[in-house]
Design a protein around this motif. Structure first.
Motif, short mmCIF file in Angstrom:
data_model
loop_
_atom_site.label_atom_id
_atom_site.label_comp_id
_atom_site.label_asym_id
_atom_site.label_seq_id
_atom_site.Cartn_x
_atom_site.Cartn_y
_atom_site.Cartn_z
N THR A 6 -17.93 0.18 46.21
CA THR A 6 -18.14 -0.17 44.81
C THR A 6 -19.24 0.76 44.30
N GLY A 7 -19.09 1.24 43.06
CA GLY A 7 -20.11 2.17 42.55
C GLY A 7 -20.10 3.50 43.28
N GLY A 8 -18.94 3.86 43.83
CA GLY A 8 -18.83 5.06 44.66
C GLY A 8 -18.99 6.37 43.90
N ASP A 31 -15.27 1.73 40.35
CA ASP A 31 -16.44 2.09 39.53
C ASP A 31 -16.03 2.01 38.06
N ASP A 32 -16.95 1.51 37.22
CA ASP A 32 -16.62 1.44 35.79
C ASP A 32 -17.16 2.64 35.01
N PHE A 33 -17.79 3.59 35.70
CA PHE A 33 -18.37 4.80 35.10
C PHE A 33 -19.45 4.50 34.07
N SER A 34 -20.05 3.33 34.15
CA SER A 34 -21.11 3.04 33.18
C SER A 34 -22.31 3.96 33.41
N ASN A 35 -22.46 4.48 34.62
CA ASN A 35 -23.57 5.40 34.88
C ASN A 35 -23.12 6.58 35.73
N GLY A 57 -13.02 0.15 36.86
CA GLY A 57 -13.16 -1.23 36.42
C GLY A 57 -14.46 -1.83 36.89
N ASP A 58 -14.64 -3.07 36.49
CA ASP A 58 -15.92 -3.78 36.68
C ASP A 58 -15.84 -4.68 37.91
N ILE A 59 -16.89 -4.67 38.71
CA ILE A 59 -16.89 -5.51 39.92
C ILE A 59 -16.89 -7.00 39.60
N ARG A 60 -17.18 -7.35 38.33
CA ARG A 60 -17.14 -8.79 37.98
C ARG A 60 -15.73 -9.23 37.62
N ASP A 61 -14.76 -8.29 37.65
CA ASP A 61 -13.38 -8.59 37.27
C ASP A 61 -12.63 -9.05 38.54
N HIS A 79 -21.43 -1.77 49.11
CA HIS A 79 -21.61 -2.25 47.73
C HIS A 79 -22.80 -1.57 47.04
N PHE A 80 -22.47 -0.48 46.31
CA PHE A 80 -23.48 0.27 45.57
C PHE A 80 -23.53 -0.14 44.10
N ALA A 81 -22.43 -0.66 43.55
CA ALA A 81 -22.35 -0.86 42.09
C ALA A 81 -23.47 -1.78 41.63
N GLY A 82 -24.16 -1.36 40.59
CA GLY A 82 -25.23 -2.19 40.06
C GLY A 82 -26.04 -1.41 39.05
N LEU A 83 -26.97 -2.10 38.42
CA LEU A 83 -27.87 -1.47 37.45
C LEU A 83 -29.21 -1.25 38.15
N LYS A 84 -29.88 -0.11 37.86
CA LYS A 84 -31.03 0.25 38.70
C LYS A 84 -32.26 0.75 37.93
N PRO A 148 -37.57 -7.48 36.99
CA PRO A 148 -36.28 -8.19 37.11
C PRO A 148 -35.31 -7.44 38.02
N TYR A 149 -35.35 -6.09 37.98
CA TYR A 149 -34.48 -5.32 38.89
C TYR A 149 -34.76 -5.70 40.35
N GLY A 150 -36.04 -5.63 40.72
CA GLY A 150 -36.42 -5.96 42.10
C GLY A 150 -36.07 -7.40 42.44
N SER A 152 -33.68 -9.17 41.10
CA SER A 152 -32.22 -9.33 41.22
C SER A 152 -31.76 -8.93 42.62
N LYS A 153 -32.39 -7.89 43.18
CA LYS A 153 -32.01 -7.44 44.53
C LYS A 153 -32.47 -8.46 45.58
N ARG A 154 -33.68 -9.01 45.37
CA ARG A 154 -34.17 -10.00 46.32
C ARG A 154 -33.26 -11.24 46.29
N ASN A 179 -37.41 5.85 48.53
CA ASN A 179 -37.17 6.63 47.30
C ASN A 179 -36.15 7.74 47.56
N PRO A 180 -34.89 7.52 47.22
CA PRO A 180 -33.87 8.53 47.51
C PRO A 180 -34.07 9.79 46.66
N ALA A 181 -33.84 10.94 47.27
CA ALA A 181 -33.93 12.22 46.56
C ALA A 181 -33.08 13.22 47.31
P1 NAD Z 1 -25.94 5.00 40.26
O1 NAD Z 1 -26.20 4.38 38.94
O2 NAD Z 1 -25.86 6.49 40.35
O3 NAD Z 1 -24.62 4.39 40.91
C1 NAD Z 1 -24.19 3.07 40.64
C2 NAD Z 1 -22.71 3.14 40.28
O4 NAD Z 1 -22.25 1.81 39.98
C3 NAD Z 1 -22.44 4.01 39.05
O5 NAD Z 1 -21.39 4.90 39.34
C4 NAD Z 1 -22.03 3.00 37.97
O6 NAD Z 1 -21.11 3.55 37.06
C5 NAD Z 1 -21.44 1.88 38.82
N1 NAD Z 1 -21.50 0.56 38.19
C6 NAD Z 1 -22.55 -0.02 37.55
N2 NAD Z 1 -22.21 -1.26 37.13
C7 NAD Z 1 -20.93 -1.47 37.53
C8 NAD Z 1 -20.04 -2.55 37.40
N3 NAD Z 1 -20.38 -3.69 36.76
N4 NAD Z 1 -18.79 -2.44 37.92
C9 NAD Z 1 -18.41 -1.29 38.57
N5 NAD Z 1 -19.24 -0.22 38.71
C10 NAD Z 1 -20.48 -0.32 38.20
O7 NAD Z 1 -27.06 4.45 41.27
P2 NAD Z 1 -27.42 4.94 42.73
O8 NAD Z 1 -28.72 5.64 42.65
O9 NAD Z 1 -26.26 5.60 43.35
O10 NAD Z 1 -27.69 3.53 43.40
C11 NAD Z 1 -26.70 2.85 44.14
C12 NAD Z 1 -27.24 1.51 44.57
O11 NAD Z 1 -28.43 1.70 45.32
C13 NAD Z 1 -27.63 0.59 43.41
O12 NAD Z 1 -27.27 -0.73 43.73
C14 NAD Z 1 -29.13 0.73 43.34
O13 NAD Z 1 -29.75 -0.42 42.82
C15 NAD Z 1 -29.50 0.94 44.79
N6 NAD Z 1 -30.74 1.69 44.95
C16 NAD Z 1 -30.89 2.89 44.35
C17 NAD Z 1 -32.09 3.58 44.46
C18 NAD Z 1 -32.28 4.91 43.78
O14 NAD Z 1 -33.39 5.33 43.57
N7 NAD Z 1 -31.24 5.65 43.43
C19 NAD Z 1 -33.13 3.04 45.21
C20 NAD Z 1 -32.95 1.81 45.85
C21 NAD Z 1 -31.73 1.14 45.71
#
Ligand code: NAD
Ligand code: UD1
Length: 338
Positions: A6-8, A31-35, A57-61, A79-84, A148-150, A152-154, A179-181
């Motif tokens: 998810t969120g690939g 992935d819904d491509f929101s980001n 599409g959306d993971i809530r669907d 499971h990567f999909a999420g807001l960050k 709230p982000y932190g 939500s993850k907890r 811290n990913p880079a």
């Molecule tokens: P990213 O925003 O690049 O990737 C997340 C993907 O999820 C995006 O492609 C987005 O379009 C998709 N997405 C968002 N909401 C969605 C939904 N409702 N349905 C389907 N797809 C959805 O973020 P990332 O940096 O690749 O992070 C991936 C995960 O790792 C996230 O859960 C994030 O919270 C976590 N994380 C990231 C970091 C960081 O610094 N990048 C650090 C710690 C944890």
């Protein structure tokens, strides 16, 4: 194996997807491509020389998730999909709880309906909040994330732990990224932030390429060796390797387990600036600014558990991380739309 990401299409997902394909796994992405951009998936396919199954599409669907699980015999879900974005989560907490918490519940329910019980969840060092004692171990308290982000993850971690305890068929790995880079060495995939980058390294490389005037260093009066914030920067390809090791672990171990993915070393903002200057071969325009609200002074991991139990250890150092991030930035000045 057939792995669902998810969120690939996002930053970390694309790098993990490439490693999954190179390891011989089949991949489905939701992935819904929101980001993110579909171009990211095409780049991964070109690098790997094979195709992935893709659903926009959306993971809530719930209906979409049921279709995805019917179409392919999935073994494990990453499971990567999420807001960050931390600031955005302060302004709009409901969407963060909805997508991050609600989305994970919808996913776990769909997995249960499909009889898929192996899950790797992307958590964050943000769950630790501000702490006195370094390095952070998986047993450090997680009572007080600073956003709230932190939180939500907890919450998701707690929900998954409770869920696992209630049903012995489940195997869940929680990976707390520091811290990913960095980027894949090809420079073909990387981090593509929308708008102004919130994080240090993408902001700094945009300054280096001339898209932004100067880097503001947020605070030089922290109780750290040079007064600037210290973090544990971890190469995204090391994170990707950690996911594959977690997938292997889940084949043999049931239940719930948490691992830190960090290097165990902290670097200050000024150390990052200096290392990047060495790589780009010129000074980086920099100024000192007020501390950013919600920032902590320092944070680095104790990664010993991941080494002991997964056989994982970060292989790439700071220089490689910044050189790879810079290569991606130079080759793709406007990200995937370059
Ligand atoms: P990213 O925003 O690049 O990737 C997340 C993907 O999820 C995006 O492609 C987005 O379009 C998709 N997405 C968002 N909401 C969605 C939904 N409702 N349905 C389907 N797809 C959805 O973020 P990332 O940096 O690749 O992070 C991936 C995960 O790792 C996230 O859960 C994030 O919270 C976590 N994380 C990231 C970091 C960081 O610094 N990048 C650090 C710690 C944890
Ligand atoms: C941020 C998030 C964190 C998330 C992590 C993932 C905040 C408060 N926290 O962490 O929840 O898990 O990203 O990558 O946003 N800095 C500057 N100038 C800049 C940008 C950053 O000096 O333009 C400094 C910061 O003050 C900090 C360091 O650089 O000391 C790293 O910042 P950043 O990359 O945003 O990461 P975190 O704050 O650790």
């Amino acid at each position: 194996m057939h792995i669902l990401l998810t969120g690939g299409a996002g930053y970390i997902g694309t790098h993990v997807m490439l490693c999954c394909l190179e390891a011989g796994h089949s991949v489905t992405v939701v992935d819904d491509f929101s980001n993110s951009s579909p171009k990211a998936i095409a780049r991964v396919e070109a690098l790997a020389g094979c195709r992935v199954v893709f659903h926009q599409g959306d993971i809530r669907d719930a209906a979409l998730l049921d279709r995805v699980f019917q179409e392919s015999k999935i073994d494990t879900v990453l499971h990567f999909a999420g807001l960050k974005a931390v600031n955005e989560s302060v302004e709009n907490p409901l969407s963060y709880y909805d997508v991050n918490v609600g989305g994970t519940i919808a996913l776990a329910q769909a997995m249960g309906r499909a009889g898929v019980f192996r899950l790797v969840f992307s958590s964050t060092a943000s769950v630790y909040g501000e702490q006195e004692k370094m390095p952070l171990t998986e047993s450090s308290p997680i009572d007080d994330p600073t956003s709230p982000y932190g939180r939500s993850k907890r919450m998701v971690e707690q929900i998954l732990e409770d869920h696992c305890a209630s049903d012995p068929r489940w195997a869940i790995a929680v990976l707390r990224y520091f811290n990913p880079a960095g980027a894949h060495i090809s420079g073909q995939i990387g981090e593509d932030p929308r708008g102004t980058p919130a994080n240090l390294i993408p902001y700094a490389t945009q300054v280096a390429i001339g898209q932004r005037a100067a880097l503001s260093v947020f605070g030089n009066d922290y109780p750290t060796p040079d007064g600037t914030g210290v973090r544990d920067y971890i190469h995204v390809m090391d994170l990707a390797a950690g996911h594959l090791m977690a997938v292997d672990y889940l084949r043999m171990h049931m239940g719930y387990r948490v691992w830190n993915l960090g290097t165990g070393r902290g670097h200050s903002v000024l150390q990052i600036v200096q290392e990047l200057e060495n790589i780009i071969g010129k000074p980086l325009p920099t100024n000192f600014a007020e501390r950013r609200s919600g920032d902590i002074a320092q944070c680095w991991a104790d990664p010993a558990r991941a080494e002991r139990e997964l056989g994982w250890r970060a292989q790439h150092d700071l220089n490689e991380m910044l050189a790879d991030h810079w290569r991606w930035q130079k080759l793709n000045p406007k990200g995937y739309d370059s």
